[in-house]
Design an enzyme around this catalytic site. Sequence first.
Site, PDB file in Angstrom:
ATOM      1  N   ALA A  80       0.855  -1.192   0.000  1.00 25.52           N
ATOM      2  CA  ALA A  80       0.000   0.000   0.000  1.00 25.52           C
ATOM      3  C   ALA A  80       0.887   1.236   0.000  1.00 25.52           C
ATOM      4  O   ALA A  80       1.622   1.472   0.965  1.00 25.52           O
ATOM      5  CB  ALA A  80      -0.910   0.009   1.223  1.00 25.52           C
ATOM      6  N   HIS A  88       7.643  11.517  -1.813  1.00 20.83           N
ATOM      7  CA  HIS A  88       8.261  10.195  -1.735  1.00 20.83           C
ATOM      8  C   HIS A  88       7.358   9.166  -2.417  1.00 20.83           C
ATOM      9  O   HIS A  88       7.833   8.188  -3.004  1.00 20.83           O
ATOM     10  CB  HIS A  88       8.429   9.851  -0.243  1.00 20.83           C
ATOM     11  CG  HIS A  88       9.428   8.785   0.039  1.00 20.83           C
ATOM     12  ND1 HIS A  88      10.708   8.810  -0.434  1.00 20.83           N
ATOM     13  CD2 HIS A  88       9.336   7.652   0.777  1.00 20.83           C
ATOM     14  CE1 HIS A  88      11.355   7.745  -0.008  1.00 20.83           C
ATOM     15  NE2 HIS A  88      10.541   7.023   0.718  1.00 20.83           N
TER      16      HIS A  88
HETATM   17  N1  INI Z   1       6.413   2.308   1.580  1.00 24.93           N
HETATM   18  C1  INI Z   1       5.178   1.845   1.338  1.00 24.93           C
HETATM   19  O1  INI Z   1       5.000   0.621   1.186  1.00 24.93           O
HETATM   20  N2  INI Z   1       4.133   2.693   1.252  1.00 24.93           N
HETATM   21  C2  INI Z   1       4.283   4.061   1.379  1.00 24.93           C
HETATM   22  O2  INI Z   1       3.261   4.785   1.313  1.00 24.93           O
HETATM   23  C3  INI Z   1       5.583   4.572   1.617  1.00 24.93           C
HETATM   24  N3  INI Z   1       5.780   6.001   1.765  1.00 24.93           N
HETATM   25  O3  INI Z   1       4.835   6.771   1.540  1.00 24.93           O
HETATM   26  O4  INI Z   1       6.850   6.473   2.079  1.00 24.93           O
HETATM   27  C4  INI Z   1       6.658   3.650   1.730  1.00 24.93           C
HETATM   28  N4  INI Z   1       7.923   4.067   1.977  1.00 24.93           N
HETATM   29  C5  INI Z   1       8.973   3.162   2.395  1.00 24.93           C
HETATM   30  C6  INI Z   1       9.678   2.476   1.237  1.00 24.93           C
HETATM   31  O5  INI Z   1       8.854   1.513   0.617  1.00 24.93           O
HETATM   32  C7  INI Z   1      10.944   1.752   1.712  1.00 24.93           C
HETATM   33  O6  INI Z   1      10.592   0.739   2.619  1.00 24.93           O
HETATM   34  C8  INI Z   1      11.964   2.690   2.386  1.00 24.93           C
HETATM   35  O7  INI Z   1      12.223   3.809   1.576  1.00 24.93           O
HETATM   36  C9  INI Z   1      13.303   1.926   2.636  1.00 24.93           C
HETATM   37  O8  INI Z   1      13.897   1.527   1.416  1.00 24.93           O
END
Ligand code: INI
Length: 153
Positions: A80, A88
């Site tokens: 999600a 981001h």
């Molecule tokens: N990861 C998600 O699965 N959903 C999100 O909405 C999200 N946002 O919005 O930041 C998100 N960020 C984390 C990303 O997937 C990585 O786990 C993180 O950047 C480490 O690599």
Amino acid sequence: MVNHEGALDGKGLKIAIIVSRFNSVVTDRLLSGALDGLVRRGVSENDIDIYKCPGAFEIPSVAKRVIDSKKHDVVICLGAVIRGETPHFDYVAGESAKGVGQLSLAAQVPVVYGVLTTDSLEQAVDRAGGKSGNKGFDAAADAIEMVNLFKHI
Ligand code: INI
């Protein structure tokens, strides 16, 4: 004319589910929906492997290794990504979709994309067992259909 379609019969299939924990209030529900959809179509619980990763960004790297293990008939990706206030979102959603898309073209088995990308938490909950159904349940049906469609080709 020959019409080819995959049956919705999951008996004997070995399934991998990769699910991210970020926004787990949503992804836990996607996982429940997927498990319900698989078991209701004849998949045995003993034939389901669940791999949990931190976020949607990590899904492709886990999926690649799961595909390379050659233990499953299909790989289901659940996650999600919620826009909220952060840019981001675009990077995470884009990389996740691109990575899974590339894998699905290269893999011998079907790879199903059940990652929600929404503007708000409310929209995500609606699609994870709320008023707009459950994308995890839908992904389970898609996975079984694709395995059986590939058998026709
Ligand atoms: N990861 C998600 O699965 N959903 C999100 O909405 C999200 N946002 O919005 O930041 C998100 N960020 C984390 C990303 O997937 C990585 O786990 C993180 O950047 C480490 O690599």
